[in-house]
Design a protein around this motif. Structure first.
Motif, mmCIF file in Angstrom:
data_model
loop_
_atom_site.group_PDB
_atom_site.id
_atom_site.type_symbol
_atom_site.label_atom_id
_atom_site.label_comp_id
_atom_site.label_asym_id
_atom_site.label_seq_id
_atom_site.Cartn_x
_atom_site.Cartn_y
_atom_site.Cartn_z
ATOM 1 N N SER A 305 0.845 -1.184 0.000
ATOM 2 C CA SER A 305 0.000 0.000 0.000
ATOM 3 C C SER A 305 0.882 1.237 0.000
ATOM 4 N N PRO A 306 0.316 2.404 -0.304
ATOM 5 C CA PRO A 306 1.112 3.634 -0.252
ATOM 6 C C PRO A 306 1.654 3.936 1.138
ATOM 7 N N ASP A 307 1.051 3.366 2.164
ATOM 8 C CA ASP A 307 1.487 3.611 3.541
ATOM 9 C C ASP A 307 2.446 2.542 4.064
ATOM 10 N N ALA A 308 2.903 1.661 3.195
ATOM 11 C CA ALA A 308 3.765 0.558 3.633
ATOM 12 C C ALA A 308 5.063 1.099 4.241
ATOM 13 N N ARG A 309 5.447 0.515 5.372
ATOM 14 C CA ARG A 309 6.696 0.907 6.032
ATOM 15 C C ARG A 309 7.171 -0.232 6.924
ATOM 16 N N LEU A 310 8.441 -0.198 7.251
ATOM 17 C CA LEU A 310 8.996 -1.180 8.179
ATOM 18 C C LEU A 310 8.886 -0.644 9.594
ATOM 19 N N ASP A 311 8.486 -1.487 10.526
ATOM 20 C CA ASP A 311 8.366 -1.102 11.927
ATOM 21 C C ASP A 311 9.765 -1.046 12.546
ATOM 22 N N VAL A 312 10.385 0.115 12.467
ATOM 23 C CA VAL A 312 11.769 0.271 12.905
ATOM 24 C C VAL A 312 11.874 0.121 14.420
ATOM 25 N N GLY A 313 10.883 0.569 15.151
ATOM 26 C CA GLY A 313 10.902 0.400 16.594
ATOM 27 C C GLY A 313 10.915 -1.061 16.991
ATOM 28 N N GLU A 314 10.093 -1.857 16.329
ATOM 29 C CA GLU A 314 10.085 -3.299 16.599
ATOM 30 C C GLU A 314 11.403 -3.930 16.174
ATOM 31 N N LEU A 315 11.987 -3.453 15.075
ATOM 32 C CA LEU A 315 13.289 -3.965 14.638
ATOM 33 C C LEU A 315 14.335 -3.759 15.723
ATOM 34 N N ARG A 316 14.386 -2.560 16.291
ATOM 35 C CA ARG A 316 15.357 -2.295 17.363
ATOM 36 C C ARG A 316 15.123 -3.220 18.553
ATOM 37 N N ASN A 317 13.880 -3.383 18.933
ATOM 38 C CA ASN A 317 13.553 -4.227 20.075
ATOM 39 C C ASN A 317 13.971 -5.674 19.836
ATOM 40 N N LEU A 318 13.689 -6.187 18.638
ATOM 41 C CA LEU A 318 14.033 -7.575 18.323
ATOM 42 C C LEU A 318 15.544 -7.783 18.330
ATOM 43 N N VAL A 319 16.290 -6.809 17.839
ATOM 44 C CA VAL A 319 17.750 -6.926 17.833
ATOM 45 C C VAL A 319 18.281 -6.977 19.258
ATOM 46 N N ARG A 320 17.758 -6.137 20.113
ATOM 47 C CA ARG A 320 18.218 -6.135 21.515
ATOM 48 C C ARG A 320 17.965 -7.487 22.177
ATOM 49 N N VAL A 321 16.796 -8.043 21.932
ATOM 50 C CA VAL A 321 16.488 -9.361 22.498
ATOM 51 C C VAL A 321 17.396 -10.422 21.889
ATOM 52 N N ALA A 322 17.630 -10.349 20.584
ATOM 53 C CA ALA A 322 18.455 -11.358 19.909
ATOM 54 C C ALA A 322 19.895 -11.333 20.401
ATOM 55 N N VAL A 323 20.410 -10.158 20.741
ATOM 56 C CA VAL A 323 21.770 -10.078 21.292
ATOM 57 C C VAL A 323 21.851 -10.863 22.594
ATOM 58 N N ARG A 324 20.871 -10.711 23.462
ATOM 59 C CA ARG A 324 20.880 -11.464 24.729
ATOM 60 C C ARG A 324 20.716 -12.961 24.468
#
Length: 574
Positions: A305-324
């Motif tokens: 859709s024209p409003d398509a975007r990546l959830d960057v906040g969720e990306l940051r959160n997932l990376v932090r969890v994945a590091v642990r």
């Protein structure tokens, strides 16, 4: 998107039969004929509990819940070793990648290395070796008064052992590297011309900056052993030999070894001369690194859709969890060798990467390889790099830095200098828990498990194709597969609706599109990237050669290409 919750017990969340098949054959835990994981939810819970075991008892429940939430809906995909082995009684390693010891130039040393390799493979590790340390064929062996068999003879022995240990794993369980100035380099380059030889090895030539300069200037190139020039040849002739063989058989690949060492965050501790079996993880002797990927295809909001975007906040959160998750993996995992365990503890390397990149780009209406796609991938990887370093710095505050951490040496590296100022400050204040943090690995099997999202940073191979799958009994079968983004579009708009123009596949792309995407990601990746530049069969040889020069000039750490040929075949077909 998938809708999986903790109470779900059916298998309905699998969008395609191959996803369920992968789970059942690769990741579902059963032992002695007893099925332990009834659903994929059970698999995630098993892994989450297993990785949380090292936490303080009061923290285990909350940490396990955070790990579970990250994995649910296939958002974070731990490496296959973690999915299949964590929380089980199996005597396996949870780390995907290993490099073996520096091979001594002696029969005892070679055979001791082979034994270590066999033990590592037996536990599920993919391994790499540098064969440059073995004396060239025909040189005199002091004390035995005979001529040396050379490194390729040793490789044949390793290949046979690998075939015995990991029957059914397929080719590519090992990586062999050799320096471009070793006297046997020409034989190494053409070693796999025989389609029956070294089938369990991937081959890569370690190319130095000096060699690339010599090729450019059309200078002579010396092949050297123990400081003695054994032979001199034209640098361009050797380069053309590599290119011709790769053009014909897709091997050997090329590793830009000086760049790998210069941009290694741990360059002050080691000199690297080998990678794991798929080349994304340069490692020192006895080095190891567990892997996980964030599935970007599951983070797109309002796709197509024209409003398509990546959830960057969720990306940051997932990376932090994945590091642990991966830092815990280093302590939970078993290791075949004490030296591997010690190296893991001293440097605490981990590799956070991505998968579903091409699907996410298509969902946002961009064309893979375009300027917009290059920008998007670079920005996503920059976000991941900063989030990973932030998480590792906070872990260092909580648990201490990795034992070999040298603040001054580490902070002077380009990897740190490229970070956002506030993240740099956090690292200066607390140090780092992990020696390296980011890697982009191949995710062929885990990406199919996640509904056949596009693998790693690779383009969409095809919106629909057949894939050859190895069954538990070693037989092979063909499965019809649909790309995840194409499947999702058909669910939203109907199977007869034409796909948007953003759906480009491998066949639509130029080699330059591939290189541009690899280079965009590499700037924000500590280690390496597993990436294949697909080429049309009719590409001219002179055009083919420029791919490797482009990869070198744009900052890539290596280059691997595939042009259809009769030697390697393919596991994918349209």
């Amino acid at each position: 998107m998938y809708d999986v919750n903790q109470e779900q017990t059916s298998l309905s969340f699998f969008s395609q039969p191959i996803a369920e098949r992968i789970w059942q054959t690769k990741y579902r835990y059963s032992t002695a004929g007893q099925v332990i994981d009834d659903t994929v939810q059970d698999t995630w819970e098993r892994v989450a509990r297993g990785l949380a075991e090292i936490e303080a008892p009061s923290d285990q429940s909350a940490t396990s819940a955070a790990f579970l939430a990250a994995m649910r809906n296939f958002k974070v995909l731990p490496g296959g070793r973690i999915l299949s082995g964590c929380g089980t009684k199996r005597n396996v390693t949870l780390s995907n990648t290993f490099v073996m010891r520096t091979i001594p130039d002696s029969v005892d040393g070679i055979m001791d290395t082979l034994k270590d390799a066999a033990l590592t493979m037996q536990m599920g590790g993919g391994i790499g070796f540098d064969f440059s340390t073995i004396r060239p064929t025909g040189t005199h062996v002091r004390g035995l008064d005979c001529l040396a068999a050379g490194p390729l003879a040793a490789m044949d022995i390793f290949d046979t052992t690998c075939k015995m240990i990991v029957k059914g794993m397929g080719r590519g369980a090992m990586m062999a590297t050799m320096r471009c100035d070793h006297p046997d380099i020409e034989a190494f380059i053409v070693a796999k011309s025989d389609r029956t030889r070294l089938r369990n090895f991937n081959l890569s030539v370690m190319v130095t900056d000096a060699f690339m300069d010599a090729v450019t200037e059309d200078d002579a190139w010396d092949l050297v052993w123990e400081g003695t020039v054994m032979r001199r040849l034209r640098a361009r002739d050797l380069w053309n030999s590599i290119m011709k063989q790769t053009y014909a058989t897709a091997e050997p690949g090329v590793l830009f070894i000086d760049r790998i060492n210069a941009h290694n965050p741990l360059r002050y501790l080691e000199t690297i001369s080998a990678t794991n079996s798929c080349a994304e993880q340069p490692l020192p002797p006895y080095g190891t690194c567990p892997l996980a990927s964030v599935n970007l295809a599951q983070l797109v909001i309002a796709p197509f859709s024209p409003d398509a975007r990546l959830d960057v906040g969720e990306l940051r959160n997932l990376v932090r969890v994945a590091v642990r998750m991966l830092d815990n993996t280093l302590d939970v995992s078993r290791y075949a060798l004490d030296a591997q365990w010690q190296q893991a503890q001293n440097q605490r390397r981990i590799g956070i990467g991505v998968t579903g990149v091409a699907d996410a780009i298509a969902m946002l209406g961009a064309r893979y390889g375009s300027a917009k796609a290059v920008f998007l991938l670079g920005s996503w990887m920059q976000t991941i790099q900063n989030a990973a370093y932030q998480a590792s710095a906070l872990l260092a505050k909580e648990r201490g830095t990795f034992p070999h951490y040298d603040a001054d040496a580490h902070l002077s590296g380009a990897n740190i200098q490229n970070l956002d100022p506030e993240v740099q400050e956090l690292v200066r204040k607390h140090g780092l828990r992990n020696g390296t943090l980011t890697t982009i690995a191949p995710t062929g099997t885990t990406s199919m498990f996640a509904g056949n999202v596009s693998s790693g940073v690779e383009p969409i191979f095809s919106t629909s194709f057949s894939r050859v799958v190895t069954n538990p009994d070693g037989t092979k079968s063909s499965e019809r597969v649909m790309d995840f983004a194409a499947w999702q579009f058909s669910q939203m708009h109907g199977p007869d609706t034409p796909l948007p123009e953003s759906f480009v596949t491998t066949a639509d792309l130029t080699p330059q599109d591939h290189v541009a995407m690899q280079a965009a990601a590499q700037k924000w990746v500590d280690s390496g990237i597993s990436k294949t530049v697909n080429c049309p069969e009719d590409i001219a040889f002179d055009d083919f050669k420029t791919i490797y020069r482009d990869a070198y000039n744009t900052g890539c750490k290596g280059c691997t290409t595939y042009r259809p040929n009769n030697v390697t075949g393919s596991i994918l077909s349209l």
